[in-house]
Design an enzyme around this catalytic site. Structure first.
Site, short mmCIF file in Angstrom:
data_model
loop_
_atom_site.label_atom_id
_atom_site.label_comp_id
_atom_site.label_asym_id
_atom_site.label_seq_id
_atom_site.Cartn_x
_atom_site.Cartn_y
_atom_site.Cartn_z
N ARG A 62 0.96 -1.14 -0.04
CA ARG A 62 -0.20 0.22 -0.01
C ARG A 62 0.95 1.25 -0.03
NH1 ARG A 62 -3.11 -3.87 2.61
NH2 ARG A 62 -4.88 -4.47 1.39
N GLU A 83 -2.02 1.44 4.95
CA GLU A 83 -2.81 2.34 4.02
C GLU A 83 -2.93 3.54 4.78
OE1 GLU A 83 -5.41 -1.55 3.92
OE2 GLU A 83 -3.93 -0.60 5.28
N TRP A 137 -0.32 -2.93 8.86
CA TRP A 137 -1.03 -2.49 7.46
C TRP A 137 -0.84 -0.87 7.19
CZ3 TRP A 137 -1.78 -6.50 4.63
CH2 TRP A 137 -2.17 -7.66 5.20
N GLU A 154 -9.65 -12.51 1.04
CA GLU A 154 -10.67 -11.33 0.42
C GLU A 154 -10.57 -11.42 -0.98
OE1 GLU A 154 -10.60 -7.98 4.03
OE2 GLU A 154 -8.64 -8.01 2.44
N TYR A 178 -3.92 -6.01 15.14
CA TYR A 178 -3.57 -5.05 14.19
C TYR A 178 -3.09 -3.76 14.52
CZ TYR A 178 -5.29 -8.00 10.12
OH TYR A 178 -5.32 -9.00 9.46
#
Length: 536
Positions: free
Chosen positions: A142, A452, A450, A309, A400
């Protein structure tokens, strides 16, 4: 002694003055400890200004003892000697890391603040990890993280005795791995025209091209650098979903009988793209070629192939996909994905490797040799463990680390549940529903970063720390399995010293009192989730 992660046992000899270090201090290691010796001399030499030359009878000595487990170590310090004894090369490195902690936060500097007064406290210490897989995922798809920043993160993981770097190399938003037989994966797939700013509901973009990729030599350097510090790099090539960047580079990989894949670019939005791989023999062969080059670079036992996903709408609409389902006598699209994953499970097994995927690979039937990274809570991991498959627990509700750290408007781009330092410290990787036999299938745990909403190393620091220190203790130390029995107050007391270590390392962590003004992102919309996360 404010050690993090906490060792199994440490005894301080308060009547002993400890071991002073000076120009006459020598350092040497026996066979098998060469990497740890080289690292320790470099780290302590930089911080203290001492040369620490080798000697036949060194003041600081490293050695191996086959009676100890590979990552187990012992430290003994008195007025004359400091001894690190370990079961293997990795254990020697963890012992060296602890020895640096014993010297205090200034030992984490890259140049000496003082050249005198260095003393190792007298002590006897024994230590070994709870889990063999103590991982951190870094998402470089990302937002690309330059190699220098990635090497720095290897050092940060090693400082916390974390031993797996899970590198998320590909996604809809970018392809970061050079594949020489398929050059367009990086020529076209490694950059996007713009990026979404904040959560997608705001519909906001920065209109700035973003990209980057690692050459194969870059990744060889990373693997070697990590290995010297006791860390295994596990690569992830996500498939059959999260593949729009690959399809943008090679349109024939997509479902061409459903969409005009030639018109696709690398996806500029966050979320899950509907564009997924087709299920042709040519596509299988393409990714076998990708993996052949991957295996030449990454010697890890495990290779992560995602499997998460994957929207099935294009397969439902694709005559080719439906024909494949009929040809293989499959029940539905879930079984089609399982067939796809099983193909690469067998392919990797034939080459002495093992597939690991996200817990969606359970749907339609779990591949025979696969391991499962359980991210949608514990359920997938529990099911896999009960069926005898290795499991890495990384439930999004708990570890997370892109999730927000507090309530309130000052948290930058708030997403997910509130996960405080204390919350992470109370995370238990092995759920009580597993019996003793199944619990042994939980080979470890992992925190996921992550990216993003983290477009720089500074942003990544903010989301990772200090919570990664709490996670490291959960993964390493022999804490009570009942989180209510853990001594949070003692951990928070030790963290006061550890913040000074993070300062010396230049980590832009979130302060306990809240973000600095420059760490805030006013006006950038996130997606906070209401209430606490669901219980185990």
């Amino acid at each position: 002694m404010d050690l993090i992660p906490a060792p199994i046992a440490v005894r301080s000899t308060s009547t002993d003055p400890g071991l002073p270090l000076g120009p006459a201090t020598t350092l040497a290691g026996g066979p098998g400890t060469e990497d740890a010796e080289r690292w320790l001399r470099g780290a302590l030499g930089a911080a203290t200004g001492l040369a620490l030359p080798s000697a036949a009878d060194p003041v600081i000595a490293l050695s191996l003892d086959p009676a100890l487990a590979p990552e187990e170590y012992r430290i003994g310090v008195d007025a004359e000697r400091a001894r690190i004894t370990a079961g293997g090369a990795a254990g020697a490195h963890w012992g060296a890391q602890t020895l640096r902690q014993l010297l205090g936060p200034e030992a984490y500097r890259r140049a000496p603040l003082r050249r005198t007064g260095w003393v190792l406290p007298a002590c006897e210490l024994r230590d070994a990890p709870r889990f063999g897989w103590r991982g951190v995922l870094i998402d470089v798809a990302r937002h690309f993280l330059p190699l220098g920043d990635l090497l720095r993160y290897v050092d940060l993981l090693a400082a916390h005795k974390l031993n797996v770097l899970h590198l998320h190399l590909t996604d809809d938003q970018g392809w970061r791995f050079e594949v020489k037989r398929y050059p367009r994966l990086t020529e076209a797939g490694s950059w996007r025209e713009r990026s979404m700013v904040g959560y997608r509901s705001a519909g906001r973009h920065d209109d700035r091209p973003h990209g980057g990729y690692y050459t194969q030599d870059d990744l060889r350097e990373l693997v070697a650098y990590a290995a010297e510090r006791g860390i295994t790099v596990v690569p992830e090539i996500d498939l059959p979903g999260h593949t729009q960047a690959a399809i943008a580079a090679y349109p024939e990989l997509g479902n061409t009988d459903v969409v005009d894949t030639a018109a696709l670019g690398v996806w500029p939005d966050w979320g899950v793209s509907s564009n997924v791989l087709n299920v042709s023999d040519a596509t299988l062969a393409f990714f076998e070629g990708v993996l052949e080059e991957l295996l030449e670079i990454f010697p890890s036992d495990y290779v992560h192939l995602g499997g998460d996903e994957c929207p099935k709408d294009q397969w439902r609409a694709s005559a080719a996909a439906q024909a494949r389902i009929k040809e293989l006598d499959l029940a539905d699209e879930d079984e089609l994905q399982s067939w796809f994953i099983r193909h690469f499970d067998a392919w990797l097994t034939a080459r002495g490797r093992r597939l690991i995927g996200w817990d969606e690979i359970l749907e339609g039937g779990l591949a025979p040799n696969a391991a499962v990274a359980s991210w949608r809570g514990y359920a997938g991991g529990v099911a896999a463990a009960r069926s005898g498959h290795p499991v890495v627990m990384c439930p999004e509700q708990y570890v997370y680390l892109d999730h927000r750290q507090a309530e309130g408007p000052t948290e930058p781009i708030p997403v997910g549940f509130v996960r405080t330092l204390a919350d992470v410290y109370r995370f238990e990787p092995v759920p009580p529903s597993l019996d003793e036999v199944s619990a042994r299938q939980v080979i470890g745990t992992q925190a996921n970063l992550w990216s993003e909403f983290a477009d720089s190393a500074r942003d990544l620091d903010y989301r990772a720390f200090p919570r990664l220190a709490a996670f490291a203790e959960v993964a390493w130390s022999a804490l009570p399995r009942d989180p209510a029995e853990r001594d949070l107050a003692d951990f928070e007391r030790r963290m006061r010293t550890h913040y000074a270590r993070l300062d010396a390392l230049g980590v832009a962590y979130r302060p306990p009192t809240g973000p600095h003004p420059w760490q805030q992102r006013p006006g950038v919309i996130g997606r906070p989730l209401p209430g606490p996360p669901p219980q185990v």
